[in-house]
Design a protein around this motif. Structure first.
Motif, PDB file in Angstrom:
ATOM      1  N   PHE A  52       0.846  -1.190   0.000  1.00 21.20           N
ATOM      2  CA  PHE A  52       0.000   0.000   0.000  1.00 21.20           C
ATOM      3  C   PHE A  52       0.883   1.243   0.000  1.00 21.20           C
ATOM      4  O   PHE A  52       0.654   2.190  -0.766  1.00 21.20           O
ATOM      5  CB  PHE A  52      -0.910  -0.017   1.233  1.00 21.20           C
ATOM      6  CG  PHE A  52      -1.699   1.254   1.422  1.00 21.20           C
ATOM      7  CD1 PHE A  52      -2.701   1.611   0.526  1.00 21.20           C
ATOM      8  CD2 PHE A  52      -1.434   2.096   2.487  1.00 21.20           C
ATOM      9  CE1 PHE A  52      -3.431   2.787   0.693  1.00 21.20           C
ATOM     10  CE2 PHE A  52      -2.149   3.266   2.667  1.00 21.20           C
ATOM     11  CZ  PHE A  52      -3.147   3.612   1.767  1.00 21.20           C
ATOM     12  N   PHE A 162      -5.723   7.881  -6.289  1.00 20.57           N
ATOM     13  CA  PHE A 162      -6.739   7.113  -5.574  1.00 20.57           C
ATOM     14  C   PHE A 162      -6.975   5.760  -6.227  1.00 20.57           C
ATOM     15  O   PHE A 162      -7.182   4.755  -5.533  1.00 20.57           O
ATOM     16  CB  PHE A 162      -8.046   7.907  -5.497  1.00 20.57           C
ATOM     17  CG  PHE A 162      -8.024   9.009  -4.482  1.00 20.57           C
ATOM     18  CD1 PHE A 162      -8.081   8.718  -3.128  1.00 20.57           C
ATOM     19  CD2 PHE A 162      -7.926  10.331  -4.867  1.00 20.57           C
ATOM     20  CE1 PHE A 162      -8.048   9.737  -2.171  1.00 20.57           C
ATOM     21  CE2 PHE A 162      -7.881  11.350  -3.926  1.00 20.57           C
ATOM     22  CZ  PHE A 162      -7.946  11.056  -2.576  1.00 20.57           C
ATOM     23  N   SER A 165      -3.771   3.437  -5.635  1.00 20.62           N
ATOM     24  CA  SER A 165      -3.460   3.239  -4.221  1.00 20.62           C
ATOM     25  C   SER A 165      -4.524   2.437  -3.497  1.00 20.62           C
ATOM     26  O   SER A 165      -4.214   1.602  -2.633  1.00 20.62           O
ATOM     27  CB  SER A 165      -3.282   4.598  -3.525  1.00 20.62           C
ATOM     28  OG  SER A 165      -2.214   5.326  -4.086  1.00 20.62           O
ATOM     29  N   PHE A 166      -5.793   2.669  -3.838  1.00 19.48           N
ATOM     30  CA  PHE A 166      -6.876   2.099  -3.040  1.00 19.48           C
ATOM     31  C   PHE A 166      -7.700   1.027  -3.761  1.00 19.48           C
ATOM     32  O   PHE A 166      -8.512   0.362  -3.118  1.00 19.48           O
ATOM     33  CB  PHE A 166      -7.816   3.215  -2.580  1.00 19.48           C
ATOM     34  CG  PHE A 166      -7.150   4.224  -1.688  1.00 19.48           C
ATOM     35  CD1 PHE A 166      -6.952   3.963  -0.338  1.00 19.48           C
ATOM     36  CD2 PHE A 166      -6.685   5.429  -2.187  1.00 19.48           C
ATOM     37  CE1 PHE A 166      -6.327   4.882   0.492  1.00 19.48           C
ATOM     38  CE2 PHE A 166      -6.061   6.356  -1.375  1.00 19.48           C
ATOM     39  CZ  PHE A 166      -5.874   6.085  -0.027  1.00 19.48           C
ATOM     40  N   SER A 167      -7.510   0.834  -5.070  1.00 21.61           N
ATOM     41  CA  SER A 167      -8.305  -0.179  -5.781  1.00 21.61           C
ATOM     42  C   SER A 167      -8.106  -1.594  -5.245  1.00 21.61           C
ATOM     43  O   SER A 167      -9.072  -2.383  -5.262  1.00 21.61           O
ATOM     44  CB  SER A 167      -8.005  -0.130  -7.288  1.00 21.61           C
ATOM     45  OG  SER A 167      -6.621  -0.298  -7.544  1.00 21.61           O
ATOM     46  N   MET A 169      -8.170  -2.556  -2.330  1.00 23.20           N
ATOM     47  CA  MET A 169      -9.070  -2.736  -1.191  1.00 23.20           C
ATOM     48  C   MET A 169     -10.457  -3.206  -1.617  1.00 23.20           C
ATOM     49  O   MET A 169     -11.244  -3.662  -0.780  1.00 23.20           O
ATOM     50  CB  MET A 169      -9.190  -1.426  -0.412  1.00 23.20           C
ATOM     51  CG  MET A 169      -7.882  -0.960   0.186  1.00 23.20           C
ATOM     52  SD  MET A 169      -8.058   0.596   1.102  1.00 23.20           S
ATOM     53  CE  MET A 169      -6.362   0.867   1.623  1.00 23.20           C
TER      54      MET A 169
END
Length: 235
Positions: A52, A162, A165-167, A169
Motif C-alpha cells: 500500500f 486514488f 493506491s486504493f483499488s 481494497m
C-alpha cells in the motif's frame, strides 16, 4: 529513434535543478516516508500494508513528479524548445524519466527499510518493482503532456493516485460484484500478487505470467507516451 546519452544526461541535470527549486513538487517526496514511518509504528501489517505504501510512492513520485516536471516545461514554454532541439524523442523522454526513476527507486528502498520489509526473493521483487516503475512513469508522462501548469498537474494526478493506491481494497468484494475481478489484472494488484507468491517461496518461473503482464503494461504506457509526445510535437 536515435539516442544520445549526453543529451539525455543534460536533460536529467536540468530536471534535477528544476525539482530542487520547486518546493511544492519536491515536498511530496516526504509523503511516502511519512506513511512508511506511520505504519511501521502501528505494527507488522504484512505484505499488503507494505505494498500500500509502495503503491502510494508510485502515485506520488513516479506519476506526480514526472507529470509535474513536464507540466512545468509547458508552463514555462520550454518544452517546445526541447521538441525543436536536435534531441530525439527518446533523448527527451528517457532524460526526463531518469530523475523520476532514480527518485522513485530510492524512496521505495527507504520505505521498505523503514517498514522492515525483506522479501524472500529479492531478484524477483526488484524486477517487478523496476518494471512497475516504468509503467507509472509512462502514465505520469501522458498526464504531464495533457496538462498546462503544475497546479493543473497536481489536480489531475488525484485520479490515478486514488485508483492505484486504493483499488486493491475492493478485491474482497469480488464475490458480490463480478466486475471487480478485472482489477486483478491491474499492475498495482499484480505487484501485490507477486509479493505474496514470493513470500510463499515462488521463483521467476512461478510468477512468469504476472511479470509478463507487468511488462506488457509498461510497454503499453511507453508506447502511449511516445505517441502522445509525437502528437504534441506535431501540434
Amino acid at each position: 529513434m536515435t539516442f544520445s546519452m549526453k543529451r539525455a544526461l543534460a536533460i536529467f541535470q536540468k530536471d534535477y535543478k528544476d525539482l530542487s527549486r520547486n518546493l511544492f513538487v519536491s515536498s511530496t517526496l516526504i509523503m511516502p516516508l511519512f506513511f512508511a514511518v506511520f505504519y511501521s509504528r502501528i505494527g507488522d501489517g504484512g505484505v499488503d500494508i507494505t505494498y500500500f505504501v509502495i503503491n502510494i510512492t508510485f502515485s506520488l513520485v513516479a506519476i506526480f513528479v514526472q507529470c509535474a516536471l513536464i507540466a512545468e516545461e509547458k508552463e514555462k514554454n520550454t518544452l517546445r524548445g526541447l521538441m525543436l532541439s536536435p534531441a530525439s524523442t527518446l533523448d527527451i523522454l528517457l532524460g526526463k524519466s531518469a530523475l523520476t526513476f532514480v527518485t522513485t527507486m530510492i524512496l521505495i528502498v527507504a520505505s521498505s527499510f523503514l517498514m522492515d520489509y525483506a522479501p524472500k526473493n529479492l531478484a524477483v521483487i526488484a524486477l517487478a518493482l523496476i518494471v512497475s516503475t516504468f509503467f507509472y512513469i509512462g502514465i505520469g508522462t501522458m498526464f504531464g503532456l495533457m496538462t498546462k501548469t503544475v497546479m493543473e498537474a497536481s489536480l489531475i494526478v488525484m485520479l490515478p493516485f486514488f485508483f492505484f493506491s486504493f483499488s486493491p481494497m475492493l478485491l474482497p468484494l469480488e464475490d458480490r460484484f463480478a466486475i471487480i475481478g478485472v482489477l486483478e489484472y491491474l499492475p498495482n494488484v499484480l505487484l501485490i500478487d507477486v509479493a505474496h507468491q514470493v513470500e510463499d517461496g515462488a521463483n521467476f518461473g512461478a510468477v512468469g505470467l504476472e511479470l509478463g503482464l507487468l511488462t506488457a503494461w509498461a510497454l503499453a504506457a511507453f508506447v502511449g507516451s511516445v505517441v502522445m509526445y509525437n502528437r504534441k510535437q506535431t501540434d
